[in-house]
Write a protein that holds these residues in place. Structure first.
Motif, PDB file in Angstrom:
ATOM      1  N   GLY A   9       5.827   6.001 -11.192  1.00 29.63           N
ATOM      2  CA  GLY A   9       5.151   5.449 -12.280  1.00 29.63           C
ATOM      3  C   GLY A   9       3.913   3.747 -12.019  1.00 29.63           C
ATOM      4  O   GLY A   9       3.881   3.749 -12.797  1.00 29.63           O
ATOM      5  N   ILE A  10       4.491   3.309 -10.993  1.00 27.70           N
ATOM      6  CA  ILE A  10       4.261   1.997 -10.584  1.00 27.70           C
ATOM      7  C   ILE A  10       3.641   1.801  -9.735  1.00 27.70           C
ATOM      8  O   ILE A  10       2.462   2.417  -8.907  1.00 27.70           O
ATOM      9  CB  ILE A  10       5.621   1.703 -10.022  1.00 27.70           C
ATOM     10  CG1 ILE A  10       7.385   1.603 -10.227  1.00 27.70           C
ATOM     11  CG2 ILE A  10       5.322  -0.121  -9.414  1.00 27.70           C
ATOM     12  CD1 ILE A  10       8.329   1.570  -9.422  1.00 27.70           C
ATOM     13  N   GLY A  14      -4.382  -4.734  -8.782  1.00 25.10           N
ATOM     14  CA  GLY A  14      -4.701  -5.829  -7.814  1.00 25.10           C
ATOM     15  C   GLY A  14      -4.005  -5.935  -6.375  1.00 25.10           C
ATOM     16  O   GLY A  14      -4.359  -7.473  -6.168  1.00 25.10           O
ATOM     17  N   LEU A  15      -2.575  -5.114  -5.973  1.00 23.77           N
ATOM     18  CA  LEU A  15      -2.182  -5.653  -4.725  1.00 23.77           C
ATOM     19  C   LEU A  15      -2.555  -5.349  -3.920  1.00 23.77           C
ATOM     20  O   LEU A  15      -2.426  -3.779  -4.035  1.00 23.77           O
ATOM     21  CB  LEU A  15      -0.610  -5.174  -5.292  1.00 23.77           C
ATOM     22  CG  LEU A  15       0.406  -5.322  -3.978  1.00 23.77           C
ATOM     23  CD1 LEU A  15       0.364  -6.853  -3.617  1.00 23.77           C
ATOM     24  CD2 LEU A  15       1.930  -5.043  -4.345  1.00 23.77           C
ATOM     25  N   LEU A  16      -3.882  -5.733  -3.189  1.00 23.66           N
ATOM     26  CA  LEU A  16      -4.373  -4.770  -2.319  1.00 23.66           C
ATOM     27  C   LEU A  16      -4.077  -5.528  -0.748  1.00 23.66           C
ATOM     28  O   LEU A  16      -5.089  -6.550  -0.910  1.00 23.66           O
ATOM     29  CB  LEU A  16      -6.034  -4.926  -2.252  1.00 23.66           C
ATOM     30  CG  LEU A  16      -6.485  -3.855  -3.609  1.00 23.66           C
ATOM     31  CD1 LEU A  16      -7.652  -4.221  -3.949  1.00 23.66           C
ATOM     32  CD2 LEU A  16      -6.168  -2.555  -3.322  1.00 23.66           C
ATOM     33  N   ILE A  17      -3.283  -4.818   0.070  1.00 23.45           N
ATOM     34  CA  ILE A  17      -2.492  -5.513   1.072  1.00 23.45           C
ATOM     35  C   ILE A  17      -3.402  -5.497   2.198  1.00 23.45           C
ATOM     36  O   ILE A  17      -3.321  -3.683   2.421  1.00 23.45           O
ATOM     37  CB  ILE A  17      -0.963  -6.010   1.134  1.00 23.45           C
ATOM     38  CG1 ILE A  17      -0.645  -5.596  -0.161  1.00 23.45           C
ATOM     39  CG2 ILE A  17      -0.593  -6.345   2.317  1.00 23.45           C
ATOM     40  CD1 ILE A  17       0.666  -5.160   0.140  1.00 23.45           C
ATOM     41  N   SER A  18      -4.058  -6.077   2.995  1.00 18.43           N
ATOM     42  CA  SER A  18      -4.801  -6.341   4.647  1.00 18.43           C
ATOM     43  C   SER A  18      -3.939  -5.853   5.652  1.00 18.43           C
ATOM     44  O   SER A  18      -2.608  -6.345   4.946  1.00 18.43           O
ATOM     45  CB  SER A  18      -5.895  -7.087   4.375  1.00 18.43           C
ATOM     46  OG  SER A  18      -4.980  -8.353   4.484  1.00 18.43           O
ATOM     47  N   SER A  19      -4.493  -5.195   6.436  1.00 17.18           N
ATOM     48  CA  SER A  19      -3.297  -5.140   7.559  1.00 17.18           C
ATOM     49  C   SER A  19      -3.343  -6.660   8.140  1.00 17.18           C
ATOM     50  O   SER A  19      -4.151  -7.146   8.746  1.00 17.18           O
ATOM     51  CB  SER A  19      -4.082  -4.144   8.436  1.00 17.18           C
ATOM     52  OG  SER A  19      -3.535  -4.092   9.855  1.00 17.18           O
ATOM     53  N   LEU A  20      -1.654  -6.128   8.276  1.00 17.07           N
ATOM     54  CA  LEU A  20      -1.745  -7.864   9.074  1.00 17.07           C
ATOM     55  C   LEU A  20      -1.068  -7.585  10.404  1.00 17.07           C
ATOM     56  O   LEU A  20      -0.415  -8.288  11.137  1.00 17.07           O
ATOM     57  CB  LEU A  20       0.136  -8.675   8.610  1.00 17.07           C
ATOM     58  CG  LEU A  20      -0.237  -8.400   6.896  1.00 17.07           C
ATOM     59  CD1 LEU A  20       0.435  -8.703   6.775  1.00 17.07           C
ATOM     60  CD2 LEU A  20      -1.731 -10.273   6.957  1.00 17.07           C
ATOM     61  N   TYR A  21      -1.816  -6.453  11.598  1.00 18.11           N
ATOM     62  CA  TYR A  21      -0.884  -5.846  12.218  1.00 18.11           C
ATOM     63  C   TYR A  21      -1.022  -6.990  13.531  1.00 18.11           C
ATOM     64  O   TYR A  21      -0.240  -7.104  14.263  1.00 18.11           O
ATOM     65  CB  TYR A  21      -1.598  -4.088  12.496  1.00 18.11           C
ATOM     66  CG  TYR A  21      -1.251  -3.782  14.336  1.00 18.11           C
ATOM     67  CD1 TYR A  21      -0.147  -3.873  14.741  1.00 18.11           C
ATOM     68  CD2 TYR A  21      -2.886  -3.727  15.134  1.00 18.11           C
ATOM     69  CE1 TYR A  21       0.546  -3.575  16.066  1.00 18.11           C
ATOM     70  CE2 TYR A  21      -2.628  -3.750  16.567  1.00 18.11           C
ATOM     71  CZ  TYR A  21      -0.839  -3.926  16.920  1.00 18.11           C
ATOM     72  OH  TYR A  21      -0.474  -3.509  18.415  1.00 18.11           O
ATOM     73  N   GLU A  35      -1.191   5.406   3.663  1.00 17.48           N
ATOM     74  CA  GLU A  35      -0.732   6.562   3.430  1.00 17.48           C
ATOM     75  C   GLU A  35       1.146   6.193   2.889  1.00 17.48           C
ATOM     76  O   GLU A  35       1.074   5.245   2.616  1.00 17.48           O
ATOM     77  CB  GLU A  35       0.496   6.508   4.940  1.00 17.48           C
ATOM     78  CG  GLU A  35      -0.725   7.393   5.738  1.00 17.48           C
ATOM     79  CD  GLU A  35      -1.605   5.462   6.618  1.00 17.48           C
ATOM     80  OE1 GLU A  35      -2.425   6.443   7.371  1.00 17.48           O
ATOM     81  OE2 GLU A  35      -1.213   5.333   6.100  1.00 17.48           O
ATOM     82  N   LEU A  36       1.916   6.901   2.249  1.00 16.94           N
ATOM     83  CA  LEU A  36       3.051   7.078   1.936  1.00 16.94           C
ATOM     84  C   LEU A  36       4.156   6.653   2.710  1.00 16.94           C
ATOM     85  O   LEU A  36       5.130   8.080   2.805  1.00 16.94           O
ATOM     86  CB  LEU A  36       3.293   7.843   0.314  1.00 16.94           C
ATOM     87  CG  LEU A  36       4.194   7.916  -0.569  1.00 16.94           C
ATOM     88  CD1 LEU A  36       4.270   9.086  -1.282  1.00 16.94           C
ATOM     89  CD2 LEU A  36       5.436   7.989  -0.102  1.00 16.94           C
ATOM     90  N   PRO A 316       5.710  -0.779  -3.266  1.00 17.81           N
ATOM     91  CA  PRO A 316       4.537   0.868  -3.258  1.00 17.81           C
ATOM     92  C   PRO A 316       3.421  -0.265  -3.627  1.00 17.81           C
ATOM     93  O   PRO A 316       3.449  -1.158  -4.146  1.00 17.81           O
ATOM     94  CB  PRO A 316       4.970   1.687  -4.650  1.00 17.81           C
ATOM     95  CG  PRO A 316       5.794   0.219  -5.187  1.00 17.81           C
ATOM     96  CD  PRO A 316       6.736  -0.624  -4.075  1.00 17.81           C
ATOM     97  N   VAL A 317       1.943   0.318  -3.693  1.00 16.38           N
ATOM     98  CA  VAL A 317       1.042  -0.682  -3.705  1.00 16.38           C
ATOM     99  C   VAL A 317       0.343   0.810  -4.752  1.00 16.38           C
ATOM    100  O   VAL A 317       0.029   0.415  -5.743  1.00 16.38           O
ATOM    101  CB  VAL A 317       0.258   0.026  -2.929  1.00 16.38           C
ATOM    102  CG1 VAL A 317      -1.244  -0.813  -3.363  1.00 16.38           C
ATOM    103  CG2 VAL A 317      -0.080  -1.227  -1.399  1.00 16.38           C
ATOM    104  N   SER A 318       0.478   2.190  -5.250  1.00 21.29           N
ATOM    105  CA  SER A 318       0.869   2.614  -5.731  1.00 21.29           C
ATOM    106  C   SER A 318       1.513   3.978  -5.241  1.00 21.29           C
ATOM    107  O   SER A 318       2.242   3.970  -4.674  1.00 21.29           O
ATOM    108  CB  SER A 318      -0.722   3.432  -5.893  1.00 21.29           C
ATOM    109  OG  SER A 318      -1.108   3.957  -5.151  1.00 21.29           O
ATOM    110  N   SER A 319       1.117   5.185  -6.479  1.00 21.35           N
ATOM    111  CA  SER A 319       2.404   6.278  -6.263  1.00 21.35           C
ATOM    112  C   SER A 319       2.600   7.205  -5.373  1.00 21.35           C
ATOM    113  O   SER A 319       3.049   7.476  -5.448  1.00 21.35           O
ATOM    114  CB  SER A 319       1.868   6.893  -7.719  1.00 21.35           C
ATOM    115  OG  SER A 319       0.765   7.360  -7.859  1.00 21.35           O
ATOM    116  N   SER A 320       1.043   6.851  -4.459  1.00 21.78           N
ATOM    117  CA  SER A 320       1.059   7.340  -3.444  1.00 21.78           C
ATOM    118  C   SER A 320       0.737   6.956  -1.918  1.00 21.78           C
ATOM    119  O   SER A 320       0.356   7.198  -1.133  1.00 21.78           O
ATOM    120  CB  SER A 320      -0.204   8.471  -3.351  1.00 21.78           C
ATOM    121  OG  SER A 320      -1.467   7.913  -3.881  1.00 21.78           O
TER     122      SER A 320
END
Length: 468
Positions: A9-10, A14-21, A35-36, A316-320
């Motif tokens: 449910g979380i 606004g938490l959109l994290i770009s790749s830090l690889y 991905e999850l 989590p960024v989203s539930s999925s």
């Protein structure tokens, strides 16, 4: 077994994290795909700077998992794009990495490839390429073993795992052949879920951390010096709020460290840790994160410096969409506020000797790397025969008039250092102040100390005795 729904449910707006690889990482996701990704197990390959993380990647529609691996060649600063290592049509989850030889690694995980859930094993000679070896035989007539954690203890692989049932039970087993076969005694430790294991070699002390309950979970620890006897009582680890995912390990001085997550409001979980000298009584908890983001499954790893850890967990960024996050430099502070530097004469006669004593005890939560510099007055000469240290070795540099000393500072162990200085200048002016200073440097703080002595107003003149 599958507890992921409690966080679904979380939604972190606004938490959109770009790749830090490709960028140096201090804290953040090792790979920020859509991905999850969940449940990291982190391992150092030998004594190198190469790290690997194996985690489960879940299908959000049915929570069926595959195991993927990401590696780092620079102590976790940058990470490779995750690649599947165990990926079939079966549900493969809950990885547990262990090294048991110079080029011998094993990965344990749960799988329903044989119908119900059992614990499976894969092996590797380099920690990067893995070959599945099939399910373990642990002595049960039916399937239902899940959630393995495996360590090397007393020369054997030792595993805790959970047995599905109502209630779920926690068991322990050992292997003398690097995990190919296991004892089938089905030794029960407790009733509960998600058991994790640590072992302290110096006193053969095992500590198991686990959780109990359904929705409002509580965590406990149990100890034993006999892997097949767990009659000791359970001890509270985190029982005042919804707490999950305890993972213990042993720090450099034998202190037990456990990371876990705890609910700080109705939805958000944060990463916490506690320490203990005996695995029974735990320190006050310390928060690693405080965003109430829904953090899960923190797993720690020792670094090259005492008092500093790497910590991997899921966020989590989203539930999925979950990412594997890493804190590369978790500093557990020392406390040397009790340090004292004293001298035996606050007023002295030039030509005499001054005796100095430095005493301190690390009363922090974990061992810490300590470095000491003692700077002497230039008019004093050290009496090397009068120096001693309760721990470590002192060295003197005559060019800088400094003593140097370094040591891993254990928790709760008093340390004392004694120096003797000769005040050689007989023509010293009365009232001259001689100051000796010391600086203790730990991973996170400096502890400066100083003490002074004043030359007496009248100097003593020693004449030879003449008899009559």
């Amino acid at each position: 077994m599958v507890r992921l729904m409690r966080w679904f449910g979380i939604v972190l707006a606004g938490l959109l994290i770009s790749s830090l690889y490709a960028q140096p990482l201090e804290r953040g996701p090792i790979y920020a795909g859509q991905e999850l990704d969940y449940q990291p197990s982190i391992m150092r390959l030998g004594n190198s700077n190469q790290l690997v993380i194996v985690f489960e990647r879940l299908n959000p529609t049915n929570l069926s998992g595959d195991l993927l691996l990401s590696s780092s060649n620079d102590n976790g600063a940058t990470w490779s794009t995750p690649q599947p290592i165990i990926a079939t049509n079966s549900n493969e989850r809950h990885p547990a990495l262990v090294q048991h030889g110079a080029q011998a690694y094993s990965l344990f995980y749960l799988s329903n490839a044989t119908g119900g859930f059992r614990i499976h094993r894969a092996t590797s000679s380099d920690g990067l390429t893995w070959a599945a070896q099939g399910p373990l035989e642990l002595g049960w007539a039916s399937t239902g073993e899940i959630n393995p954690t495996v360590i090397v203890a007393d020369g054997k692989l030792t595993m805790t795992y959970q047995r599905l049932g109502s209630p779920s039970t926690i068991h322990i087993a050992q292997s003398s052949d690097n995990g190919a076969t296991w004892d089938t005694q089905r030794t029960q430790i407790a009733q509960g879920q998600l058991p994790r294991l640590a072992w302290r070699a110096e006193d053969n002390q095992y500590v198991v951390a686990y959780q109990t309950g359904n929705t409002m979970l509580k965590m406990y620890s149990k100890t034993s010096s006999d892997v097949y006897s767990w009659g000791n009582q359970a001890h509270p680890l985190s029982i005042d709020a919804n707490s999950h995912d305890a993972m213990p390990l042993v720090l450099e001085d034998g202190t037990f460290f456990v990371s876990y997550v705890k609910a700080n409001d109705a939805n958000g979980f944060d990463v916490m840790y506690r320490t203990s000298s005996d695995g029974q009584t735990w320190s006050p908890e310390v928060a690693v994160t405080n965003e109430h983001a829904g953090d899960v499954e923190p797993h720690g790893l020792l670094t090259e410096q005492a008092g500093r850890l790497l910590l991997a967990w899921g966020r989590p960024v989203s539930s999925s969409d979950y990412n594997i996050w890493l804190e590369r430099d978790l500093v557990i502070p020392a406390d040397l506020s009790n340090a004292q530097l004293s001298v035996d004469q606050t007023n002295f006669d030039p030509g005499t000797e001054l005796n100095y004593t430095l005493q301190f005890t690390n009363t922090g939560l974990a061992p810490n790397t300590g470095q000491l510099t003692i700077t002497l007055p230039t008019v004093c000469c050290p009496d090397l025969a009068g120096q001693n240290a309760s721990h470590g070795t002192l060295s003197y540099d005559s060019q800088t008039h400094q003593y140097m000393w370094s040591y891993i500072l254990p928790v709760g162990e008093p340390i004392s250092i004694n120096l003797r200085l000769k005040v050689a200048d007989l023509g010293m002016a009365p009232g001259t102040v001689l100051t000796t200073s010391a600086i203790i440097q730990t991973n996170d703080q400096r502890w400066p100390l100083s003490v002074s002595s004043i030359a007496n107003g009248e100097q003593r003149i020693y004449l030879p005795f003449v008899g009559h």
